[in-house]
Design an enzyme around this catalytic site. Sequence first.
Site, PDB file in Angstrom:
ATOM      1  N   GLU A  42       0.831  -1.224  -0.166  1.00 53.54           N
ATOM      2  CA  GLU A  42      -0.175   0.050  -0.028  1.00 53.54           C
ATOM      3  C   GLU A  42       0.895   1.083  -0.056  1.00 53.54           C
ATOM      4  O   GLU A  42       1.814   1.170   0.784  1.00 53.54           O
ATOM      5  CB  GLU A  42      -0.975   0.034   1.186  1.00 53.54           C
ATOM      6  N   LYS A 115     -10.049   0.691  -2.412  1.00 50.80           N
ATOM      7  CA  LYS A 115     -10.192   0.489  -0.764  1.00 50.80           C
ATOM      8  C   LYS A 115     -11.538   0.766  -0.368  1.00 50.80           C
ATOM      9  O   LYS A 115     -11.524   2.067  -0.285  1.00 50.80           O
ATOM     10  CB  LYS A 115      -9.024   1.243   0.043  1.00 50.80           C
ATOM     11  N   CYS A 155      -4.719  -3.511   3.744  1.00 44.02           N
ATOM     12  CA  CYS A 155      -4.605  -2.983   4.744  1.00 44.02           C
ATOM     13  C   CYS A 155      -5.727  -3.120   5.860  1.00 44.02           C
ATOM     14  O   CYS A 155      -6.141  -4.074   6.321  1.00 44.02           O
ATOM     15  CB  CYS A 155      -4.002  -1.533   5.160  1.00 44.02           C
TER      16      CYS A 155
END
Length: 266
Positions: A42, A115, A155
Amino acid sequence: MMNRVAAIQMVSTPDVEENIATARRLVADAAVAGATLVVLPEYWPIMGMRDTDKVIHAEQPGAGPIQDFMAQAAAEHGIWLIGGTLPLVSIDAAKVMNTTLVYSPDGNSVGRYDKIHLFGFQQGAESYDEARTIVAGTEVGSFEAPFGRVGLSVCYDLRFPELFRAMGECALIVVPAAFTYVTGLAHWEVLLRARAIENQCYVLASAQGGTHASGRRTYGHSMLIDPWGKVVDVLADGEGIVGGNIDQAFLDQVRGNLPALRHRRM
């Protein structure tokens, strides 16, 4: 049949060109070692001095130096390249999409995931709020690789197991991340291993791992985990590569011996 996969760990800087050069070198090293699929972490193109720095470098889909590099690297090495996340323009000029792009071995962009879950954390002087500079995605992401379905997450998504169930049955789930040191030390490995165990698949996590120019410290510990929950390879901190094989026979064995996915009732 086995396919070798690799995760790149970086300590990205505020300089996009410097980060591209680092990624180019590490991706090449992974390909030389036999990886057919490589994942970047990321925020690999930029870890700025301020959260707003990434907005300046936001690219239009299909155009820009970050995407050009990924397409070129995938084609040059004949690999599947999963581009961690990069900033793409959003409907809000003050924010970006935190986007994972997938490139096939011919250099074409064949997958995208924005995301969904945006990180927020407050502990003493340490504070993060991704919603200030990122627009959340809405669609679950996956793509078909030669060895099976690959689920896409980023994440903070790791804390939401329902997202991984929504991907369907995957051979591999990738987790590019920039976990903070505090949360990573407490939760990173146990969450990764849980996602591998409950979905009975490989999990490949590609992390930021060190102290960045802004003073932010990321946890690192990029790792590959097998469908039984065993850590196959791990790198604690600093830049480097972790990897291993996707063993279809072992994946089938785990699912055959303990058919939990077939036992689901909800």
